[in-house]
Design a protein around this motif. Structure first.
Motif, short mmCIF file in Angstrom:
data_model
loop_
_atom_site.label_atom_id
_atom_site.label_comp_id
_atom_site.label_asym_id
_atom_site.label_seq_id
_atom_site.Cartn_x
_atom_site.Cartn_y
_atom_site.Cartn_z
N GLU A 58 2.18 6.80 -0.22
CA GLU A 58 1.02 5.97 -0.53
C GLU A 58 1.03 5.63 -2.02
O GLU A 58 1.28 6.50 -2.85
CB GLU A 58 -0.28 6.71 -0.19
CG GLU A 58 -0.43 7.08 1.26
CD GLU A 58 -0.62 5.88 2.16
OE1 GLU A 58 -1.30 4.92 1.74
OE2 GLU A 58 -0.08 5.90 3.27
N GLU A 90 -5.35 4.11 -12.27
CA GLU A 90 -6.24 5.11 -11.68
C GLU A 90 -5.92 6.52 -12.17
O GLU A 90 -6.74 7.42 -12.07
CB GLU A 90 -6.14 5.07 -10.15
CG GLU A 90 -6.64 3.78 -9.53
CD GLU A 90 -8.14 3.69 -9.57
OE1 GLU A 90 -8.81 4.69 -9.28
OE2 GLU A 90 -8.65 2.59 -9.87
N ASN A 100 0.00 3.33 -13.03
CA ASN A 100 -1.14 3.25 -12.12
C ASN A 100 -2.38 3.61 -12.95
O ASN A 100 -2.55 4.77 -13.35
CB ASN A 100 -0.97 4.22 -10.95
CG ASN A 100 -2.08 4.12 -9.94
OD1 ASN A 100 -3.16 3.59 -10.22
ND2 ASN A 100 -1.84 4.64 -8.75
N LEU A 128 -4.56 -2.44 -10.36
CA LEU A 128 -4.23 -1.01 -10.41
C LEU A 128 -3.02 -0.70 -11.27
O LEU A 128 -2.97 0.35 -11.90
CB LEU A 128 -3.98 -0.48 -8.99
CG LEU A 128 -5.15 -0.52 -8.03
CD1 LEU A 128 -4.70 -0.05 -6.66
CD2 LEU A 128 -6.29 0.31 -8.54
N GLU A 132 0.82 -1.21 0.00
CA GLU A 132 0.00 0.00 0.00
C GLU A 132 0.85 1.25 0.00
O GLU A 132 0.36 2.34 -0.29
CB GLU A 132 -0.93 0.00 1.22
CG GLU A 132 -1.93 -1.14 1.17
CD GLU A 132 -2.80 -1.19 2.40
OE1 GLU A 132 -2.71 -0.28 3.26
OE2 GLU A 132 -3.56 -2.15 2.51
N ALA A 148 -1.42 5.16 -3.97
CA ALA A 148 -2.43 5.94 -4.69
C ALA A 148 -1.89 7.28 -5.18
O ALA A 148 -2.41 7.84 -6.14
CB ALA A 148 -3.65 6.16 -3.80
N HIS A 149 -0.84 7.80 -4.55
CA HIS A 149 -0.27 9.09 -4.94
C HIS A 149 0.74 8.97 -6.07
O HIS A 149 1.22 9.98 -6.57
CB HIS A 149 0.39 9.76 -3.74
CG HIS A 149 -0.58 10.10 -2.65
ND1 HIS A 149 -0.18 10.38 -1.37
CD2 HIS A 149 -1.93 10.18 -2.64
CE1 HIS A 149 -1.24 10.63 -0.63
NE2 HIS A 149 -2.31 10.51 -1.38
#
Length: 157
Positions: free
Chosen positions: A63, A116, A114, A103, A48, A65-66
């Motif tokens: 993170e 996303e 990524n 992802l 993560e 996601a960043h």
């Protein structure tokens, strides 16, 4: 390859027995055995956060996601985020195994994306694809010809 007569006879006999009992090796029965074995209950966990090398043995965690993408650069790997580019201590191949494949997708031998962060795609000559990322930088990455079809299947419904 040299084969012993006894081993070959044993294997042929075993195959005949399996053929005589088709229900034993049917795909449905094999799937039932796998489901009952508990193998399907095991869930893989993915990273993560990733550690960013700050030098002198120091690290900072970011993170996942960043991070919009990872790029192989010279002898290292760069994690690209809204904050900039950061050196990561892992090669792309290791990151690809440790990050969630739902992802992250390898669009080029030197780029792990990524999904996303994908805002738009555009075809390029030679069967390649341009991928524009969301965010202020509006980064455009190029997917290789070999990975374009698989990428298209992943980002388009």
């Amino acid at each position: 390859k040299p084969v012993k007569h006894e081993q070959l006879a044993f294997t042929i006999d075993r195959l005949h027995r399996l053929r005589d009992d088709p229900g034993r090796a049917s795909p449905r029965n094999v799937l039932k055995r796998v489901a009952n074995s508990g193998l399907t209950r095991a869930r893989r966990t993915y990273a993560e956060r990733v550690s960013i090398d700050l030098g002198q043995g120091r690290a900072r965690f970011v993170e996942i996601a960043h991070i919009s993408h990872f790029v192989a650069h010279e002898r290292g790997t760069l994690a690209v985020s809204v904050e900039g580019e950061h050196l990561v201590d892992h090669p792309l191949a290791d990151l690809e195994l440790r990050l969630d494949p739902r992802l992250f997708f390898r669009i080029h031998r030197s780029i792990l994306l990524n999904l996303e962060w994908v805002e738009a795609t555009e075809p390029l000559s030679g069967g390649r694809m341009a991928v524009r990322l969301r965010g202020a930088a509006r980064t455009v990455l190029e997917a290789s010809r070999q990975r374009t079809r698989a990428l298209r299947e992943r980002v388009v419904l």
